[in-house]
Scaffold this active site. Structure first.
Site, mmCIF file in Angstrom:
data_model
loop_
_atom_site.group_PDB
_atom_site.id
_atom_site.type_symbol
_atom_site.label_atom_id
_atom_site.label_comp_id
_atom_site.label_asym_id
_atom_site.label_seq_id
_atom_site.Cartn_x
_atom_site.Cartn_y
_atom_site.Cartn_z
ATOM 1 N N HIS A 204 1.101 -1.200 -0.049
ATOM 2 C CA HIS A 204 0.076 -0.074 0.041
ATOM 3 C C HIS A 204 0.909 1.084 0.025
ATOM 4 C CE1 HIS A 204 -3.251 2.552 0.945
ATOM 5 N NE2 HIS A 204 -4.106 1.706 1.340
ATOM 6 N N GLU A 302 -0.156 1.308 -5.728
ATOM 7 C CA GLU A 302 0.043 0.021 -4.851
ATOM 8 C C GLU A 302 0.248 -1.192 -5.828
ATOM 9 O OE1 GLU A 302 -3.103 -0.117 -2.088
ATOM 10 O OE2 GLU A 302 -3.256 1.749 -2.295
#
Length: 331
Positions: A204, A302
């Protein structure tokens, strides 16, 4: 003293003995961290290349230093890389101002893990890997071919806590290294159970941008993507028709079967290039006005395994990598 008196009014004053016990406990906690950092340096530290330090809230971090001047820092809690600086000292990653480091919640920023679940689902948001301590297994700084590339490998395995959410035995191995100015990340998930398991995952990654209105993500045109902006549990399926993705509102999109090479232009004439293997999908996220204090300064691009779950049989493994580098796009 006046402020202290007002603050204590109407409250039970702690006894001298209780205060002493609290102070002793605090000193012991600091001592344990210091001992842990000292032990880590003794066992895994490499002078000039790999060093363990006490980070914010006393949480241990590992610092990688390349001979070229590039550095990276990772908290062992969550195996979260929170800094990646170029030789110039310029920071590439972004840590949100609301991030906490006392282990009460995952670190908000840098490169948090999403494993064994990306997004909402049967267990807690983004799984459990980002809010557990990972253990150091090895470090290195081998010449490659004549410059030392600092590297650290950390591992996470099942526990009573994880088995209650995800009833599988596993070993996750995460390797972080610097190859010159480039940051390399590798995640390997090994099935140590006697039955197959499925999972989704992501890195992330938060990148710092000059301002979100000047940020652009390229390399995703023509792809099918899941737009999660309205409802993350029931995303809309769309086709990307833009040469460059820009940000004018809340953005939360999962691009399926994305190319190995994607770039984020940060608005300074530079871009972060992400070259990946194994991840398959790319997530683009910016919270816009839901985070008024900071949304202008970062964008998440991501690497993910989401559109199709990874399936790993007993004794086998799944591996994904990403190499991040800063490139000039001013011409």
């Amino acid at each position: 003293m006046a402020l202290r008196s007002v603050a204590m009014r109407g409250q039970a004053r702690p006894s001298v003995a209780a205060a002493r016990r609290s102070a002793v406990s605090a000193r012991r906690a600091v001592s344990v961290v210091a001992s842990s950092v000292a032990d880590l340096n003794k066992k895994y530290g490499i002078p000039g290349s790999v060093e363990f330090k006490e980070g914010k809230s006393g949480s241990p971090i590992v610092v990688l230093k390349h001979a070229c001047g590039a550095t990276a820092e990772m908290y062992l809690f969550g195996a979260c890389v929170t800094s990646w600086k170029q030789p110039s000292g310029d920071e590439v990653l972004y840590v949100r101002p609301d991030a906490v480091f006392d282990k009460s919640k995952p670190i908000s920023g840098g490169v948090p893990h999403c494993f064994p679940q990306f997004g909402p689902g049967a267990m807690q948001q983004h799984g459990f890997a980002r809010n557990l301590d990972w253990a150091v297994s090895t470090t290195s700084a081998d010449p490659n071919p004549d410059e030392k590339d600092p590297s650290v490998e950390v591992v996470l395995t099942e526990s009573d806590y994880t088995l209650k959410m995800w009833p599988h035995k596993f070993k996750a191995v995460y390797t972080v290294s610097l190859h010159g100015e480039q940051l390399n990340l590798q995640l390997r998930v090994i099935n140590t159970d006697d039955k197959p398991f499925d999972f989704t995952a992501a890195l992330h990654t938060y990148f710092e941008v000059l301002e979100i209105a000047k940020a652009k993500v390229t390399g995703l045109k023509g792809l099918t993507y899941l737009c999660k902006a309205k409802d993350p549990k029931v995303p809309e399926t769309k086709t990307e028709d833009r040469d460059a993705i820009t940000f004018t509102g809340y953005t939360d999109s999962v691009y399926l079967n994305s190319p190995a090479h994607v770039e984020l232009e940060v608005g300074t004439g530079a871009a972060v290039a992400l070259d990946s293997t194994g991840w398959e999908d790319t997530v683009v996220w910016n919270p816009h006005l839901t985070m008024k204090d900071c949304y202008q300064h970062f964008c998440c691009v991501e690497n993910a395994k989401f559109g199709k779950s990874a399936t790993v049989k007993p004794g086998e493994s799944w591996t994904a990598t990403v190499a991040m580098s800063v490139v000039d796009v001013s011409n």
